[in-house]
Write a protein that holds these residues in place. Structure first.
Motif, PDB file in Angstrom:
ATOM      1  N   PHE A  29      30.843  -9.967  14.890  1.00 20.53           N
ATOM      2  CA  PHE A  29      31.600 -10.257  16.253  1.00 20.53           C
ATOM      3  C   PHE A  29      30.973 -10.154  17.474  1.00 20.53           C
ATOM      4  O   PHE A  29      31.488  -9.996  18.694  1.00 20.53           O
ATOM      5  CB  PHE A  29      32.680  -9.117  16.309  1.00 20.53           C
ATOM      6  N   ASP A  30      29.422  -9.952  17.667  1.00 20.21           N
ATOM      7  CA  ASP A  30      28.808 -10.023  18.977  1.00 20.21           C
ATOM      8  C   ASP A  30      27.804 -11.047  18.694  1.00 20.21           C
ATOM      9  O   ASP A  30      26.589 -10.793  19.246  1.00 20.21           O
ATOM     10  CB  ASP A  30      27.903  -8.804  19.243  1.00 20.21           C
ATOM     11  N   LEU A  31      28.079 -12.248  18.162  1.00 18.29           N
ATOM     12  CA  LEU A  31      27.219 -13.394  17.998  1.00 18.29           C
ATOM     13  C   LEU A  31      26.369 -13.734  19.416  1.00 18.29           C
ATOM     14  O   LEU A  31      25.175 -13.873  19.333  1.00 18.29           O
ATOM     15  CB  LEU A  31      27.868 -14.793  17.583  1.00 18.29           C
ATOM     16  N   PRO A  32      27.021 -13.706  20.630  1.00 21.05           N
ATOM     17  CA  PRO A  32      26.088 -14.287  21.729  1.00 21.05           C
ATOM     18  C   PRO A  32      25.058 -13.319  22.310  1.00 21.05           C
ATOM     19  O   PRO A  32      24.033 -13.615  22.637  1.00 21.05           O
ATOM     20  CB  PRO A  32      27.270 -14.135  22.737  1.00 21.05           C
ATOM     21  N   ALA A  33      25.105 -12.128  21.749  1.00 18.01           N
ATOM     22  CA  ALA A  33      24.178 -11.087  22.020  1.00 18.01           C
ATOM     23  C   ALA A  33      22.963 -11.072  20.894  1.00 18.01           C
ATOM     24  O   ALA A  33      21.897 -10.385  21.318  1.00 18.01           O
ATOM     25  CB  ALA A  33      24.771  -9.669  22.036  1.00 18.01           C
ATOM     26  N   ARG A  34      23.105 -11.840  19.907  1.00 19.64           N
ATOM     27  CA  ARG A  34      22.162 -12.031  18.734  1.00 19.64           C
ATOM     28  C   ARG A  34      20.955 -12.780  19.371  1.00 19.64           C
ATOM     29  O   ARG A  34      21.338 -13.857  20.212  1.00 19.64           O
ATOM     30  CB  ARG A  34      22.851 -12.468  17.649  1.00 19.64           C
ATOM     31  N   PRO A  35      19.562 -12.799  18.832  1.00 14.19           N
ATOM     32  CA  PRO A  35      18.651 -13.559  19.240  1.00 14.19           C
ATOM     33  C   PRO A  35      18.775 -15.126  18.897  1.00 14.19           C
ATOM     34  O   PRO A  35      19.216 -15.490  17.956  1.00 14.19           O
ATOM     35  CB  PRO A  35      17.526 -13.069  18.420  1.00 14.19           C
ATOM     36  N   GLY A  36      18.598 -15.963  19.959  1.00 21.12           N
ATOM     37  CA  GLY A  36      18.871 -17.480  19.671  1.00 21.12           C
ATOM     38  C   GLY A  36      20.159 -17.806  20.026  1.00 21.12           C
ATOM     39  O   GLY A  36      20.366 -19.061  19.907  1.00 21.12           O
ATOM     40  N   TRP A  37      21.162 -16.930  20.299  1.00 23.39           N
ATOM     41  CA  TRP A  37      22.690 -17.394  20.416  1.00 23.39           C
ATOM     42  C   TRP A  37      23.034 -17.096  22.024  1.00 23.39           C
ATOM     43  O   TRP A  37      24.262 -17.392  22.343  1.00 23.39           O
ATOM     44  CB  TRP A  37      23.661 -16.558  19.456  1.00 23.39           C
ATOM     45  N   ASN A  38      22.033 -16.927  22.725  1.00 24.28           N
ATOM     46  CA  ASN A  38      22.407 -16.564  24.209  1.00 24.28           C
ATOM     47  C   ASN A  38      23.212 -17.714  24.698  1.00 24.28           C
ATOM     48  O   ASN A  38      23.853 -17.766  25.876  1.00 24.28           O
ATOM     49  CB  ASN A  38      21.517 -16.238  25.082  1.00 24.28           C
ATOM     50  N   TRP A  39      22.847 -19.092  24.315  1.00 24.68           N
ATOM     51  CA  TRP A  39      23.608 -20.163  24.760  1.00 24.68           C
ATOM     52  C   TRP A  39      24.963 -20.404  24.700  1.00 24.68           C
ATOM     53  O   TRP A  39      25.444 -21.188  25.100  1.00 24.68           O
ATOM     54  CB  TRP A  39      22.595 -21.500  24.209  1.00 24.68           C
ATOM     55  N   LEU A  40      25.368 -19.562  23.785  1.00 27.86           N
ATOM     56  CA  LEU A  40      26.925 -19.769  23.512  1.00 27.86           C
ATOM     57  C   LEU A  40      27.580 -19.409  25.044  1.00 27.86           C
ATOM     58  O   LEU A  40      28.858 -19.922  25.004  1.00 27.86           O
ATOM     59  CB  LEU A  40      27.471 -18.616  22.625  1.00 27.86           C
ATOM     60  N   CYS A  41      26.883 -18.610  26.007  1.00 29.65           N
ATOM     61  CA  CYS A  41      27.654 -18.656  27.224  1.00 29.65           C
ATOM     62  C   CYS A  41      27.208 -19.644  28.372  1.00 29.65           C
ATOM     63  O   CYS A  41      27.547 -19.474  29.458  1.00 29.65           O
ATOM     64  CB  CYS A  41      27.151 -17.194  27.640  1.00 29.65           C
ATOM     65  N   TRP A  42      26.470 -20.602  27.758  1.00 26.80           N
ATOM     66  CA  TRP A  42      25.760 -21.681  28.932  1.00 26.80           C
ATOM     67  C   TRP A  42      26.864 -22.646  29.179  1.00 26.80           C
ATOM     68  O   TRP A  42      27.436 -23.012  28.365  1.00 26.80           O
ATOM     69  CB  TRP A  42      24.586 -22.290  28.377  1.00 26.80           C
TER      70      TRP A  42
END
Length: 263
Positions: free
Chosen positions: A93-106
């Motif tokens: 439930f914290d996928l955007p905080a995982r390595p490689g997934w920060n672009w979910l907030c882009w």
């Protein structure tokens, strides 16, 4: 009442491996949505199919009412629901905080900036002509699936070996410079006929897509398409020039697809 639009993109990787961000991912997903507070009356979440992703603005088609809208890339982001749903299915439930997934907030602007930062300056822009042989599907389908002729398919294979999805375009007699994901309806039109794309229109499209000043351009087409594109990119490479016919051009395209090098 318009038919209900059903997105086709799926993300089913049980390992939750993050896709590479950038324009190609946005095109693959095929939907964008406005940020919270952006968009008429709805307060955000204004969703649509991108029809033209420019350097500063994106034009998108709203599936529910067929209206096209343009918003700044800073006010849009890719549709991220498939990834979040896949994460929830894996109790993440914290996928955007995982390595490689920060672009979910882009935003879309962030994705384009990522491409600019990671794409080498000498990456070629490869332009492949459309083809007379087409998929007869009456509804709109992606340009890369509309043209089914051998020559065109060889051109796409050669383009894939020379460059990436972001820097491949199909040159259509009717629609001009098209990304591979652009939705195309059936048509029958040749260059030079009334309604066909002109050099001025092509130049305007190239500017809208941020490609007008590209210094490394490769034209994989016959004489008419090459002559048209050279009015926009007079410095372009023409690796099929000097061939004696379509057969020799197809041989050169096949060689490029195999070696990743222009003739």
């Amino acid at each position: 009442m318009p038919p209900i639009y059903t997105p086709t993109y799926r993300y089913n990787d049980p390992t939750l491996t993050a896709p590479t961000p950038g324009r190609a991912l946005i095109e693959d997903i095929g939907l964008v949505e406005s940020l919270p507070g952006i968009g008429p009356k709805t307060g955000g979440g204004h969703i649509g199919v991108p029809t033209a992703i420019g350097p500063l603005h994106t034009r998108f088609l709203r599936p529910h009412d067929g209206i096209e809208t343009t918003l700044p890339n800073t006010d849009l982001r890719p549709w991220c629901t498939p990834f979040l749903v896949a994460g929830h299915a894996q109790n993440c439930f914290d996928l955007p905080a995982r390595p490689g997934w920060n672009w979910l907030c882009w935003t879309v602007a962030d994705h384009l900036a990522h491409d600019t930062a990671t794409t080498r300056a000498d990456t070629p822009l490869v332009i492949v002509p459309c083809g007379a042989t087409k998929d007869p599907t009456p509804s709109k389908i992606p340009a890369r699936h509309r043209y089914t002729g051998t020559y065109h398919r060889l051109g796409l294979r050669a383009a894939a070996a020379l460059t990436g999805l972001n820097t491949t375009r199909i040159l259509s007699a009717r629609f001009g410079l098209m990304p591979l994901h652009q939705l195309v309806e059936p048509y029958n039109l040749r260059l030079g006929q009334p309604g066909a794309i002109t050099a001025d229109q092509l130049r305007e499209q190239a500017a809208d897509q941020g490609l007008l000043g590209h210094h490394n351009v490769v034209l994989l087409g016959g004489r008419d398409y090459t002559a048209l594109a050279q009015q926009v990119w007079p410095h372009a490479h023409t690796p099929l020039a000097g061939t004696k016919g379509i057969g020799e051009q197809q041989q050169r395209l096949a060689a490029m697809a195999a070696t990743g090098r222009p003739h």
